[in-house]
Design a protein around this motif. Structure first.
Motif, PDB file in Angstrom:
ATOM      1  N   GLU A 168       0.790  -1.242   0.000  1.00  0.00           N
ATOM      2  CA  GLU A 168       0.000   0.000   0.000  1.00  0.00           C
ATOM      3  C   GLU A 168       0.814   1.279   0.000  1.00  0.00           C
ATOM      4  N   VAL A 169       2.057   1.208   0.439  1.00  0.00           N
ATOM      5  CA  VAL A 169       2.803   2.468   0.617  1.00  0.00           C
ATOM      6  C   VAL A 169       3.771   2.649  -0.550  1.00  0.00           C
ATOM      7  N   HIS A 170       3.601   3.757  -1.256  1.00  0.00           N
ATOM      8  CA  HIS A 170       4.402   3.978  -2.463  1.00  0.00           C
ATOM      9  C   HIS A 170       5.438   5.066  -2.236  1.00  0.00           C
ATOM     10  N   GLY A 171       6.528   4.926  -2.920  1.00  0.00           N
ATOM     11  CA  GLY A 171       7.612   5.929  -2.825  1.00  0.00           C
ATOM     12  C   GLY A 171       8.861   5.316  -2.227  1.00  0.00           C
ATOM     13  N   PRO A 172       8.891   5.156  -0.887  1.00  0.00           N
ATOM     14  CA  PRO A 172      10.116   4.626  -0.272  1.00  0.00           C
ATOM     15  C   PRO A 172      10.359   3.151  -0.605  1.00  0.00           C
ATOM     16  N   ILE A 173      11.622   2.740  -0.451  1.00  0.00           N
ATOM     17  CA  ILE A 173      11.961   1.311  -0.494  1.00  0.00           C
ATOM     18  C   ILE A 173      11.378   0.690   0.777  1.00  0.00           C
ATOM     19  N   ILE A 174      10.813  -0.502   0.664  1.00  0.00           N
ATOM     20  CA  ILE A 174      10.273  -1.177   1.854  1.00  0.00           C
ATOM     21  C   ILE A 174      11.215  -2.333   2.221  1.00  0.00           C
ATOM     22  N   ALA A 175      11.720  -2.280   3.447  1.00  0.00           N
ATOM     23  CA  ALA A 175      12.678  -3.300   3.885  1.00  0.00           C
ATOM     24  C   ALA A 175      12.066  -4.191   4.959  1.00  0.00           C
ATOM     25  N   GLY A 176      12.480  -5.454   4.935  1.00  0.00           N
ATOM     26  CA  GLY A 176      12.086  -6.393   5.993  1.00  0.00           C
ATOM     27  C   GLY A 176      13.363  -6.954   6.607  1.00  0.00           C
ATOM     28  N   LEU A 177      13.354  -7.104   7.934  1.00  0.00           N
ATOM     29  CA  LEU A 177      14.548  -7.578   8.630  1.00  0.00           C
ATOM     30  C   LEU A 177      14.558  -9.112   8.697  1.00  0.00           C
TER      31      LEU A 177
ATOM     32  N   ARG B  31      13.603  -4.380  -0.201  1.00  0.00           N
ATOM     33  CA  ARG B  31      14.945  -4.654   0.320  1.00  0.00           C
ATOM     34  C   ARG B  31      14.859  -5.741   1.399  1.00  0.00           C
ATOM     35  N   ILE B  32      15.836  -6.629   1.392  1.00  0.00           N
ATOM     36  CA  ILE B  32      15.976  -7.555   2.528  1.00  0.00           C
ATOM     37  C   ILE B  32      17.178  -7.076   3.326  1.00  0.00           C
ATOM     38  N   HIS B  33      16.959  -6.941   4.627  1.00  0.00           N
ATOM     39  CA  HIS B  33      18.011  -6.474   5.532  1.00  0.00           C
ATOM     40  C   HIS B  33      18.373  -7.653   6.429  1.00  0.00           C
ATOM     41  N   THR B  34      19.527  -8.246   6.185  1.00  0.00           N
ATOM     42  CA  THR B  34      19.912  -9.413   6.970  1.00  0.00           C
ATOM     43  C   THR B  34      21.094  -9.079   7.880  1.00  0.00           C
ATOM     44  N   PHE B  35      21.152  -9.746   9.023  1.00  0.00           N
ATOM     45  CA  PHE B  35      22.206  -9.387   9.985  1.00  0.00           C
ATOM     46  C   PHE B  35      22.695 -10.590  10.768  1.00  0.00           C
ATOM     47  N   ILE B  36      23.936 -10.456  11.243  1.00  0.00           N
ATOM     48  CA  ILE B  36      24.487 -11.406  12.213  1.00  0.00           C
ATOM     49  C   ILE B  36      25.524 -10.652  13.036  1.00  0.00           C
ATOM     50  N   ALA B  37      25.696 -11.086  14.291  1.00  0.00           N
ATOM     51  CA  ALA B  37      26.617 -10.361  15.178  1.00  0.00           C
ATOM     52  C   ALA B  37      28.068 -10.711  14.878  1.00  0.00           C
ATOM     53  N   THR B  38      28.944  -9.709  15.001  1.00  0.00           N
ATOM     54  CA  THR B  38      30.366  -9.910  14.674  1.00  0.00           C
ATOM     55  C   THR B  38      31.306  -9.568  15.836  1.00  0.00           C
ATOM     56  N   SER B  39      30.758  -9.166  16.980  1.00  0.00           N
ATOM     57  CA  SER B  39      31.656  -8.824  18.098  1.00  0.00           C
ATOM     58  C   SER B  39      32.025 -10.098  18.849  1.00  0.00           C
TER      59      SER B  39
ATOM     60  N   PHE C 294      16.205 -13.308  -4.150  1.00  0.00           N
ATOM     61  CA  PHE C 294      14.847 -12.754  -4.106  1.00  0.00           C
ATOM     62  C   PHE C 294      14.791 -11.292  -4.517  1.00  0.00           C
ATOM     63  N   VAL C 295      15.798 -10.520  -4.121  1.00  0.00           N
ATOM     64  CA  VAL C 295      15.794  -9.071  -4.434  1.00  0.00           C
ATOM     65  C   VAL C 295      17.205  -8.622  -4.812  1.00  0.00           C
ATOM     66  N   ASP C 296      17.268  -7.523  -5.573  1.00  0.00           N
ATOM     67  CA  ASP C 296      18.584  -6.958  -5.920  1.00  0.00           C
ATOM     68  C   ASP C 296      19.154  -6.166  -4.762  1.00  0.00           C
ATOM     69  N   ASP C 297      18.219  -5.612  -3.959  1.00  0.00           N
ATOM     70  CA  ASP C 297      18.640  -4.673  -2.932  1.00  0.00           C
ATOM     71  C   ASP C 297      18.768  -5.407  -1.586  1.00  0.00           C
ATOM     72  N   VAL C 298      20.003  -5.755  -1.240  1.00  0.00           N
ATOM     73  CA  VAL C 298      20.239  -6.467   0.018  1.00  0.00           C
ATOM     74  C   VAL C 298      21.149  -5.612   0.905  1.00  0.00           C
ATOM     75  N   GLU C 299      20.719  -5.486   2.155  1.00  0.00           N
ATOM     76  CA  GLU C 299      21.547  -4.773   3.140  1.00  0.00           C
ATOM     77  C   GLU C 299      22.054  -5.795   4.151  1.00  0.00           C
ATOM     78  N   PHE C 300      23.335  -5.672   4.472  1.00  0.00           N
ATOM     79  CA  PHE C 300      23.893  -6.553   5.507  1.00  0.00           C
ATOM     80  C   PHE C 300      24.328  -5.721   6.708  1.00  0.00           C
ATOM     81  N   SER C 301      23.948  -6.171   7.907  1.00  0.00           N
ATOM     82  CA  SER C 301      24.369  -5.492   9.147  1.00  0.00           C
ATOM     83  C   SER C 301      25.241  -6.406   9.979  1.00  0.00           C
ATOM     84  N   ALA C 302      26.364  -5.862  10.433  1.00  0.00           N
ATOM     85  CA  ALA C 302      27.244  -6.583  11.352  1.00  0.00           C
ATOM     86  C   ALA C 302      26.853  -6.139  12.760  1.00  0.00           C
TER      87      ALA C 302
END
Ligand code: KIV
Ligand code: ZN
Length: 513
Positions: free
Chosen positions: A64-73, A95-103, A132-140
């Motif tokens: 329903e929401v147009h304009g911004p990229i919609i990301a799921g964690l 966007r898919i935003h995937t993460f794993i801890a690195t400390s 699944f998507v071109d736009d992938v974000e990775f978080s450490a």
């Protein structure tokens, strides 16, 4: 040429992780629409694997929401990533935003994994998400406390695996601005493929440094900042969107960079989020606090009268505090009301307008001047919606210096009328006891907050009630010029959100006296 700074809003994900800030699906969709109006570049709509409700919220926002990229964690696991992919699929840009801890502490104590295993999982997660998507974000996760060499290895490998955005979170709010800025610069300089990704930061506010750390990162090359409206978020919260946006806008001499934020929509966004979550904004909060532009001392007032710039570095209008505050009164018609809502970026369908207009007329009978804030509260509050299972038919309270406060209440519960009276420590307590005596489950009261929406003794009180039943936490809002009534509306609105709520069978009539 100025650079662009991407604003990644995580109010609906990290913000929702603030204790007691959970929102229902409709509320999240409302906030997401407002974020689009505000001009954020990315909306992190939720954590789809967390619950069916989270999944549905992300999916609805994506549709329903147009304009911004919609990301799921998603954690760096197959199940999380597949669920996130499914939820964001309807988005124009997902966007898919995937993460794993690195400390070291997170890897040893939480994940119980060796660094090489973590690296492998991070790479596999990014590769899977790219299917699944071109736009992938990775978080450490906990990058602030991660070993720099290892962080460089993970960053290089995840960029090579296809991550477009590398996010460096200060998960526990431990960093100071200079060291965090250096960390970002070192990463960008040392990682050979760093030019193939946007560097992002995600700072928590445990030491009150989230905004300062984010800005230090921007000065050192970060081009995405993750932040939340009103600085909501885990524990002490995340970097506040409004503060970041206004520093960038007010200090172009320091930050030759631009955001897409329409600063005039900041106050309305802040209000919406605080009304929905029940987290009121402290009066001296920068930009959006009630006192942020109030000049009290004589010296300041004198300076302001001579030249506004003596004490004002930005105008209240530039962040959406309106100067033309009185908008409508009791003679205003439905068309004027609709037009004013449109000016406030709120489109109402015919049915909602009809309901809101009724509430507007009731309010206008009690209150001479109706301000923008009153209008916004009319659409947020849940006062006696026709679809509710419990509706307040009448409330009478008596209190005074010599009397024990007493309340008598008539409720319609699933179509039947019930009556109760109760005494309490004050009129609100008495009203709540009377209501609670008729309903089960009645939830445990976690929060009761009252705010005056505008100034003056005829201002509407805006009440938020938060209840817990099992592991479900719900919020209800109510507003009225009578705060006892507003409180009863808020309590009933919260009760209406509890599952399996029904009338107490044994007490068709109850008296707590
Ligand atoms: O604080 C944090 O590390 C997070 C990550 C999931 C980005 O919220
Ligand atoms: Zn976080």
């Amino acid at each position: 040429m100025t650079d662009k700074l991407y604003i990644f809003d995580t109010t609906l994900r990290d913000g929702e992780q603030s204790p007691g800030c959970s929102m229902n699906i409709d509320e999240k969709v409302r906030v997401a629409h407002q974020l689009a109006i505000l001009g954020v570049d990315i909306i992190e709509a939720g954590f789809p694997i967390a619950s069916p409700g989270d999944f549905e919220a992300v999916q609805r926002i994506a549709s329903e929401v147009h304009g911004p990229i919609i990301a799921g964690l998603a954690r760096a696991s197959k199940g999380d990533i597949e669920r996130a992919a499914q939820a964001v699929k309807p988005a124009e840009r997902a966007r898919i935003h995937t993460f794993i801890a690195t400390s070291p502490i997170h890897m040893q104590a939480k994940l119980r994994m060796q660094p090489d295993q973590v690296l492998e999982m991070a790479v596999n997660a990014v590769k899977l998400a790219r299917n699944f998507v071109d736009d992938v974000e990775f978080s450490a996760e906990d990058a602030g406390r991660s070993d720099m060499d290892f962080l460089c290895r993970v960053t290089e490998a995840t960029i090579a695996a296809g991550a477009r955005v590398i996010n460096i979170p200060d998960t526990v709010g431990y960093m100071t601005p200079q060291e965090f800025g250096e960390r970002i610069r070192t990463l960008i300089e040392r990682v050979p493929n760093s030019d193939q990704a946007i560097f992002s930061v995600h700072c928590h506010n445990d030491l009150g440094l989230a905004v300062a750390n984010s800005l230090a990162a921007v000065e050192n090359g970060a081009r995405q900042v993750e932040c939340t409206i009103n600085g909501l978020g885990e524990r002490a919260g995340n970097a506040s969107l409004e503060e970041i946006a206004m520093v960038i806008q007010t200090r172009p001499d320091r930050y030759n960079i631009q955001t897409n934020i329409d600063s005039t929509k900041i106050v309305s966004s802040s209000r919406l989020v605080s009304q929905i979550t029940g987290m009121s904004v402290q009066a001296n909060k920068a930009i959006v606090g009630a006192n942020a532009f109030a000049h009290e001392s004589g010296i300041h007032q004198d300076g302001m009268l001579k030249h506004k710039k003596t004490y004002e570095i930005m105008t209240p209008e530039s962040v959406g505090w309106s100067t033309n505050r009185m908008v409508l009164g009791k003679h205003s018609g439905r068309a004027a009301l609709k037009a004013r809502y449109e000016e406030l970026d709120t489109k109402l369908d015919d049915e909602t307008l009809k309901q809101v207009f009724k509430r507007f007329k009731i309010l206008a009978d009690k209150k001479k001047e109706i301000f923008d804030e009153d209008l916004l509260s009319l659409i947020v509050d849940d006062n006696n919606q026709s679809s509710d299972n419990i509706r307040l038919l009448s409330l009478h309270v008596a209190s005074g210096t010599k009397d024990v406060p007493i309340a008598a209440v008539d409720l319609e519960i699933n179509g039947k009328t019930h009556h109760a009276t109760a005494r309490g420590d004050g009129p609100v307590d008495a009203a709540f006891k009377a209501i609670r005596s008729l309903i089960e489950p009645a939830g445990k009261l976690l929060l009761y907050s009252v705010n005056a929406i505008t100034s003056g003794t005829d201002a509407q009180g805006e009440v938020t009630v938060r209840l817990q039943e099992g592991n479900r936490v719900v919020n209800g809002q109510g507003s009225d010029t009578d705060i006892v009534l507003a409180s009863a509306y808020a309590y009933i609105a919260a009760l209406n959100k509890l599952p399996d709520m029904h009338a107490k069978e044994i007490h068709a009539q109850y008296s707590g006296i």
